[in-house]
Write a protein that holds these residues in place. Structure first.
Motif, PDB file in Angstrom:
ATOM      1  N   VAL A  98       0.840  -1.202   0.000  1.00 27.63           N
ATOM      2  CA  VAL A  98       0.000   0.000   0.000  1.00 27.63           C
ATOM      3  C   VAL A  98       0.875   1.252   0.000  1.00 27.63           C
ATOM      4  O   VAL A  98       0.623   2.210  -0.741  1.00 27.63           O
ATOM      5  CB  VAL A  98      -0.946   0.008   1.219  1.00 27.63           C
ATOM      6  N   GLU A  99       1.921   1.246   0.820  1.00 26.49           N
ATOM      7  CA  GLU A  99       2.828   2.399   0.885  1.00 26.49           C
ATOM      8  C   GLU A  99       3.516   2.630  -0.455  1.00 26.49           C
ATOM      9  O   GLU A  99       3.661   3.768  -0.908  1.00 26.49           O
ATOM     10  CB  GLU A  99       3.869   2.160   1.978  1.00 26.49           C
ATOM     11  N   GLU A 100       3.934   1.547  -1.109  1.00 23.94           N
ATOM     12  CA  GLU A 100       4.599   1.653  -2.407  1.00 23.94           C
ATOM     13  C   GLU A 100       3.656   2.226  -3.462  1.00 23.94           C
ATOM     14  O   GLU A 100       4.024   3.111  -4.239  1.00 23.94           O
ATOM     15  CB  GLU A 100       5.091   0.270  -2.843  1.00 23.94           C
ATOM     16  N   ILE A 101       2.426   1.729  -3.483  1.00 19.29           N
ATOM     17  CA  ILE A 101       1.437   2.203  -4.449  1.00 19.29           C
ATOM     18  C   ILE A 101       1.112   3.677  -4.220  1.00 19.29           C
ATOM     19  O   ILE A 101       1.065   4.484  -5.156  1.00 19.29           O
ATOM     20  CB  ILE A 101       0.151   1.354  -4.361  1.00 19.29           C
ATOM     21  N   GLU A 102       0.890   4.037  -2.961  1.00 20.40           N
ATOM     22  CA  GLU A 102       0.502   5.418  -2.663  1.00 20.40           C
ATOM     23  C   GLU A 102       1.615   6.404  -2.980  1.00 20.40           C
ATOM     24  O   GLU A 102       1.350   7.575  -3.257  1.00 20.40           O
ATOM     25  CB  GLU A 102       0.065   5.530  -1.203  1.00 20.40           C
ATOM     26  N   SER A 103       2.860   5.940  -2.968  1.00 18.53           N
ATOM     27  CA  SER A 103       3.971   6.825  -3.321  1.00 18.53           C
ATOM     28  C   SER A 103       3.950   7.183  -4.805  1.00 18.53           C
ATOM     29  O   SER A 103       4.579   8.151  -5.230  1.00 18.53           O
ATOM     30  CB  SER A 103       5.309   6.163  -2.965  1.00 18.53           C
ATOM     31  N   MET A 104       3.219   6.399  -5.605  1.00 24.84           N
ATOM     32  CA  MET A 104       3.127   6.653  -7.047  1.00 24.84           C
ATOM     33  C   MET A 104       1.972   7.581  -7.408  1.00 24.84           C
ATOM     34  O   MET A 104       1.920   8.104  -8.518  1.00 24.84           O
ATOM     35  CB  MET A 104       2.924   5.332  -7.803  1.00 24.84           C
ATOM     36  N   TYR A 105       1.040   7.775  -6.500  1.00 27.71           N
ATOM     37  CA  TYR A 105      -0.189   8.490  -6.828  1.00 27.71           C
ATOM     38  C   TYR A 105       0.044   9.900  -7.359  1.00 27.71           C
ATOM     39  O   TYR A 105      -0.585  10.324  -8.325  1.00 27.71           O
ATOM     40  CB  TYR A 105      -1.097   8.572  -5.595  1.00 27.71           C
ATOM     41  N   SER A 142      -7.820  10.449   0.571  1.00 26.76           N
ATOM     42  CA  SER A 142      -6.643  11.099  -0.003  1.00 26.76           C
ATOM     43  C   SER A 142      -6.463  10.730  -1.473  1.00 26.76           C
ATOM     44  O   SER A 142      -6.116  11.577  -2.307  1.00 26.76           O
ATOM     45  CB  SER A 142      -5.393  10.714   0.788  1.00 26.76           C
ATOM     46  N   THR A 143      -6.718   9.471  -1.797  1.00 24.86           N
ATOM     47  CA  THR A 143      -6.586   9.026  -3.183  1.00 24.86           C
ATOM     48  C   THR A 143      -7.641   9.667  -4.064  1.00 24.86           C
ATOM     49  O   THR A 143      -7.361  10.108  -5.183  1.00 24.86           O
ATOM     50  CB  THR A 143      -6.712   7.496  -3.267  1.00 24.86           C
ATOM     51  N   PHE A 144      -8.863   9.737  -3.554  1.00 26.28           N
ATOM     52  CA  PHE A 144      -9.945  10.320  -4.337  1.00 26.28           C
ATOM     53  C   PHE A 144      -9.668  11.790  -4.647  1.00 26.28           C
ATOM     54  O   PHE A 144      -9.940  12.267  -5.749  1.00 26.28           O
ATOM     55  CB  PHE A 144     -11.275  10.178  -3.601  1.00 26.28           C
ATOM     56  N   LYS A 145      -9.127  12.520  -3.683  1.00 30.22           N
ATOM     57  CA  LYS A 145      -8.814  13.932  -3.912  1.00 30.22           C
ATOM     58  C   LYS A 145      -7.818  14.092  -5.049  1.00 30.22           C
ATOM     59  O   LYS A 145      -7.943  14.998  -5.881  1.00 30.22           O
ATOM     60  CB  LYS A 145      -8.263  14.555  -2.627  1.00 30.22           C
ATOM     61  N   LEU A 146      -6.823  13.215  -5.087  1.00 27.40           N
ATOM     62  CA  LEU A 146      -5.837  13.281  -6.163  1.00 27.40           C
ATOM     63  C   LEU A 146      -6.472  12.941  -7.511  1.00 27.40           C
ATOM     64  O   LEU A 146      -6.231  13.608  -8.516  1.00 27.40           O
ATOM     65  CB  LEU A 146      -4.683  12.317  -5.877  1.00 27.40           C
ATOM     66  N   LYS A 147      -7.291  11.896  -7.531  1.00 27.05           N
ATOM     67  CA  LYS A 147      -7.910  11.460  -8.779  1.00 27.05           C
ATOM     68  C   LYS A 147      -8.847  12.514  -9.354  1.00 27.05           C
ATOM     69  O   LYS A 147      -8.971  12.657 -10.568  1.00 27.05           O
ATOM     70  CB  LYS A 147      -8.709  10.174  -8.547  1.00 27.05           C
ATOM     71  N   SER A 148      -9.528  13.232  -8.468  1.00 27.32           N
ATOM     72  CA  SER A 148     -10.595  14.130  -8.918  1.00 27.32           C
ATOM     73  C   SER A 148     -10.187  15.596  -8.975  1.00 27.32           C
ATOM     74  O   SER A 148     -11.019  16.450  -9.289  1.00 27.32           O
ATOM     75  CB  SER A 148     -11.805  13.985  -7.988  1.00 27.32           C
ATOM     76  N   LYS A 149      -8.928  15.911  -8.709  1.00 27.98           N
ATOM     77  CA  LYS A 149      -8.541  17.314  -8.549  1.00 27.98           C
ATOM     78  C   LYS A 149      -8.719  18.143  -9.817  1.00 27.98           C
ATOM     79  O   LYS A 149      -8.867  19.362  -9.744  1.00 27.98           O
ATOM     80  CB  LYS A 149      -7.102  17.414  -8.048  1.00 27.98           C
ATOM     81  N   HIS A 150      -8.710  17.514 -10.986  1.00 29.71           N
ATOM     82  CA  HIS A 150      -8.900  18.253 -12.234  1.00 29.71           C
ATOM     83  C   HIS A 150     -10.369  18.307 -12.655  1.00 29.71           C
ATOM     84  O   HIS A 150     -10.685  18.865 -13.706  1.00 29.71           O
ATOM     85  CB  HIS A 150      -8.081  17.614 -13.357  1.00 29.71           C
TER      86      HIS A 150
END
Length: 255
Positions: A98-105, A142-150
């Motif tokens: 999970v930590e590895e994946i989230e570092s790529m977000y 946190s992931t959703f915010k990154l995905k939807s920021k645009h």
């Protein structure tokens, strides 16, 4: 047949629309009037599946197999990580993955991400016709915010968003029905469905389809690439939201 091949598994569509009649014994007829709709987020925007493949290769020199992909799709962040770590026999813990994946977000979602074909048109059509709509995503906040920021203005069209990985009311991830039942319960009082049969779910994963059916809802399945559609039963299968006809579910027609 159009589609792709992976090992001995072929996926694609012989017809533009496939109605699975075997599902009608579980849910109401296809021509119900729908009070509300719930969307799974990956229908609207690409997910992290290519990053799962990269992470599996980096951490364990392992191949991100089709079996692992199918098992991971639609699950919570931890559930997806467990599936990949176990199916790919990675030499790391679930938390490390999970930590590895989230570092790529940050790098993955830094650029503008296009919606999948037909998604934006459908959402705006439902909103314009006062059909209550919500998002049920297994993502973390946190992931959703990154995905939807645009796409801030677009996501304001939805009445609410349920983020399954962080929502305390979602006790179990897909294929359990929790996330869709919670999403249906959070509409305004005058928009609450009289029955779960009056909720229409749009999904791209077998786990999500199972969750929607388990919730007593009807499900339109837009399968992700190389998905084996024999592993779950949906009300309707379409290769793209561009080919979804709202009138099949007594929703207002496109103008």
């Amino acid at each position: 047949m159009q589609g792709c091949k992976h090992s001995s598994i072929e996926c694609g569509f012989e017809d533009n629309l496939t109605v699975l009649s075997s599902n009608k014994s579980k849910t109401s007829p296809i021509n119900n009037y729908y009070r509300c709709c719930a969307f799974f987020y990956h229908i609207l925007s690409p997910g992290m599946r290519s990053q799962f493949r990269k992470c599996a290769a980096n951490t364990g020199k392992s191949e991100y197999t089709l079996e692992a992909k199918r098992e991971a799709m639609g699950r919570t962040a931890v559930g997806s990580a467990e599936a990949v770590v176990n199916k790919c026999n990675l030499p790391i813990s679930v938390d490390q993955f999970v930590e590895e994946i989230e570092s790529m977000y940050e790098s993955v979602f830094n650029e503008y991400i296009e919606f999948l074909p037909g998604a934006e048109k459908l959402v705006k059509h439902l909103k314009d016709n006062k059909i209550p709509i919500a998002i049920a995503t297994s993502s973390k906040n946190s992931t959703f915010k990154l995905k939807s920021k645009h796409h801030g203005k677009f996501f304001e069209l939805f009445h609410h968003i349920v983020r399954g990985s962080d929502d305390p009311d979602v006790k179990n991830g897909k294929p359990a029905p929790d996330i869709f039942l919670i999403a249906a319960s959070r509409f305004d009082a005058d928009s609450l469905p009289q029955s779960m049969k009056n909720v229409l779910v749009f999904e791209d994963s077998a786990n999500g389809v199972r969750a929607g059916i388990a919730a007593g809802m009807q499900v339109v399945w837009v399968p992700a690439e190389c998905t084996d559609t024999s592993t779950a039963t949906a009300t309707l299968i379409v290769p793209s939201l561009e080919q979804f006809d709202p009138t099949l579910f007594n929703l207002p027609p496109y103008q």
